[in-house]
Design an enzyme around this catalytic site. Structure first.
Site, PDB file in Angstrom:
ATOM      1  N   CYS A 133       0.531 -10.285   8.859  1.00 26.00           N
ATOM      2  CA  CYS A 133       1.673  -9.489   9.292  1.00 26.00           C
ATOM      3  C   CYS A 133       2.090  -8.445   8.275  1.00 26.00           C
ATOM      4  CB  CYS A 133       2.856 -10.393   9.590  1.00 26.00           C
ATOM      5  SG  CYS A 133       2.684 -11.156  11.196  1.00 26.00           S
ATOM      6  N   ASN A 184      -6.941  -7.539  -7.528  1.00 30.88           N
ATOM      7  CA  ASN A 184      -5.570  -7.062  -7.325  1.00 30.88           C
ATOM      8  C   ASN A 184      -4.657  -8.090  -6.686  1.00 30.88           C
ATOM      9  OD1 ASN A 184      -7.547  -6.370  -5.271  1.00 30.88           O
ATOM     10  ND2 ASN A 184      -5.855  -5.477  -4.126  1.00 30.88           N
ATOM     11  N   THR A 232      -7.248  23.061  -9.619  1.00 32.40           N
ATOM     12  CA  THR A 232      -6.387  23.228 -10.782  1.00 32.40           C
ATOM     13  C   THR A 232      -5.885  21.870 -11.260  1.00 32.40           C
ATOM     14  OG1 THR A 232      -5.733  25.407 -10.016  1.00 32.40           O
ATOM     15  CG2 THR A 232      -4.242  24.331 -11.570  1.00 32.40           C
TER      16      THR A 232
END
Lengths: 145, 395
Positions: free
Chosen positions: B326, B153, B239
């Site tokens: 960071c 990624n 569901t």
């Protein structure tokens, strides 16, 4: 548009005050390290016991740049004794706060100013230790190194 | 803001309007529960059946091997933990993976470590690609699972999945691949590549968020993820997210139409950005130059820090990403960049741009123009850059 930082932080990041260096500085302090991802370098010029000029250079994230900028603004023109009293808390408050994981940036700004003042005292033949205390050589606790 | 260039397609992608159109009935009038007997419910059921078949066609698996999940992280967790649980019954408690997997995989493995599993992480070398010999050497009698991502990624490198699949098959070891970054971007053949389990996520290829799938080869014993109703063949109750399921299937179908042509165009743009940005002094490309995802650019610039780079780019209207500490909220830079041997200080200065088919040539021009400006601005205020230049002068 939304931001992780306050408007003041973004303002000081977008238009940092006092960036640069002072060639004939009376005191220079550098704290932090490259491995941790932030280094702050402060230059001060002292006249009649006051911080006549201050400049900084910072390698680091947005809050590191903004806290450096704000810290220089807070001590510029102030008597040395007052500059010595600058706390990271005051820097954070002046910036309308920082995210919790960015607070160490403000500690670094406080330390950078103290390191510059320590250098100034040393050059004047004054032992800075009783006045300033120890300045950690690395950003303790800021990363795993 | 005048400009808006979205160059963070590895984080998420824009929902395709065509996909939304297909989803709309199931977000509005067709709200029937697929488990209900009456025709109104069966409309939803039919849509789900069709979506499952379409996904199976796209990945060359069987429709009953497709299990819908809430996304990629759920699929990764399910695959790894459930296979581990089943294999542990046979005394197999060794898992092989790589050092630069997504955290959904690495943290699942850490959880298993706590339960007494032994984890071997294969090195990924400087170019970000595993050596299959390392896998061959790492497989043991008690190896329960091999889990290796299809494409990374962060640095976009594509792994030799077919070879990995063949090795796993020869050794009778289950093979899971986190294909979240690859599905919809690269051709995938579940059978031909000998994959046993594959994770995917809809929003990485212009589908909706909140829907993913785990493909599980028939015949594999594994534990249920959610107990309850009979949805997903009793394996994951709840569901169905009908609109999401219709959306992910439509997005995949659209992504694979003209895939080769689309990729050729994206690769051309990607290579132009890479070659132009590498003209910046003291910059380097992270990950192999060729065996990488079509839209992935990952470059490190010495002397600057990634978060400030992203913020300045944001001000210029460019959305990008970085592996600096960071930006992650953690204290160390990206584990992916460290795994390919980058020193911390260089990993902090990385920039990831992930472009898509909607990135225009003008966008590319603007990126090529803006990034050097921002890098230069940050270097001018960086004491680290000053040091680098000073040392260079000494040499």
């Amino acid at each position: 548009m939304a931001s992780v930082y306050s408007e003041k932080v973004m303002d000081h990041f977008a238009n940092p005050r006092n960036v640069g260096e002072i060639k004939d500085a009376d005191g220079v302090g550098e704290v932090g390290n490259a491995v941790c991802g932030d280094i702050m370098k402060m230059y001060i010029k002292v006249k009649d016991g006051k911080i006549e000029d201050v400049k900084f250079k910072t390698f680091g994230c947005g809050s590191a740049i903004a806290t450096s900028s704000m810290a220089t603004e807070l001590i510029k023109g102030k008597p040395i004794e007052e500059a010595l009293q600058l706390t990271n808390k005051a820097v954070v408050e002046a910036l309308d706060g920082l995210p919790a994981h960015k607070l160490h940036c403000s500690v670094l700004a406080e330390q950078a100013i103290k390191a510059a003042l320590a250098d100034y005292y040393t050059r004047q033949g004054i032992d800075p230790k009783p006045l300033i205390g120890d300045i950690p050589e690395t950003c303790e606790g800021c990363c795993s190194h | 803001m005048d400009r808006f260039i979205y160059a963070d397609n590895a984080a998420t992608t824009q929902l395709s309007p065509k996909v939304l159109e297909k989803m709309m009935p199931y977000l509005t009038n067709e709200y029937g529960n697929a488990s209900s007997l009456y025709g109104f419910g069966q409309n939803s059921k039919q849509a789900i059946v069709a979506a499952r078949e379409s996904i199976a066609n796209c990945l060359h698996c069987k429709p009953n091997e497709v299990y819908f999940t809430s996304g990629g992280s759920e699929a990764d967790n399910w695959a790894i933990k459930m296979i581990a649980k089943e294999q542990a019954k046979k005394g197999k408690k060794h898992i092989i993976s790589t050092a630069f997997e997504h955290h959904a995989v690495l943290h699942s493995l850490n959880a298993l470590k706590e339960e007494g599993f032994e984890i071997t992480l294969l090195p990924v070398y400087e170019n970000g690609i595993i050596h299959v010999e390392d896998l061959e050497n790492a497989i043991r009698e008690d190896t329960a699972l091999v889990t290796i991502m299809f494409a990374n990624n962060e640095i976009g490198t594509i792994q030799p999945i077919k070879e990995v699949g063949a090795i796993c098959k020869a050794h009778h070891v289950y093979f899971h691949t986190d294909a979240v970054q690859a599905v919809g971007h690269l051709p995938i053949d579940f059978v031909d590549m000998n994959i046993d389990l594959l994770s995917m996520s809809g929003h990485k290829f212009h589908g909706p968020k909140g829907i993913g799938a785990l493909i599980i080869r028939n015949g594999i014993r594994f534990a249920n993820l959610i107990d309850g109703g009979s949805q997903e063949r009793n394996r994951r109750a709840g569901t169905e997210n009908t609109a999401g399921i219709v959306g992910i299937s439509e997005a995949l179908k659209l992504a694979l139409e003209n895939l080769e042509q689309t990729n050729t165009s994206i690769i051309q743009k990607r290579n132009r950005i890479i070659s132009e940005l590498l003209k910046i002094e003291k910059s380097r490309l992270n990950g192999d130059a060729n065996t990488r995802l079509p839209g992935n650019i990952n470059i490190s610039f010495e002397g600057i820090e990634g978060e400030s780079l992203l913020l300045y780019l944001d001000m210029k209207g460019i959305c990008a990403s970085s592996g600096s500490a960071c930006t992650s909220g953690s204290l160390d830079p990206s584990h992916v960049l460290l795994s390919i041997g980058l020193p911390h200080e260089i990993a902090h200065g990385s920039l990831r741009l992930t472009i898509s088919e909607s990135t225009t040539d003008e966008d590319v021009d603007y990126i090529i123009e803006s990034v050097p400006q921002v890098v230069d601005r940050l270097r001018k205020m960086s004491p680290l850059w000053e040091k680098i230049k000073l040392e260079e002068g000494k040499e």
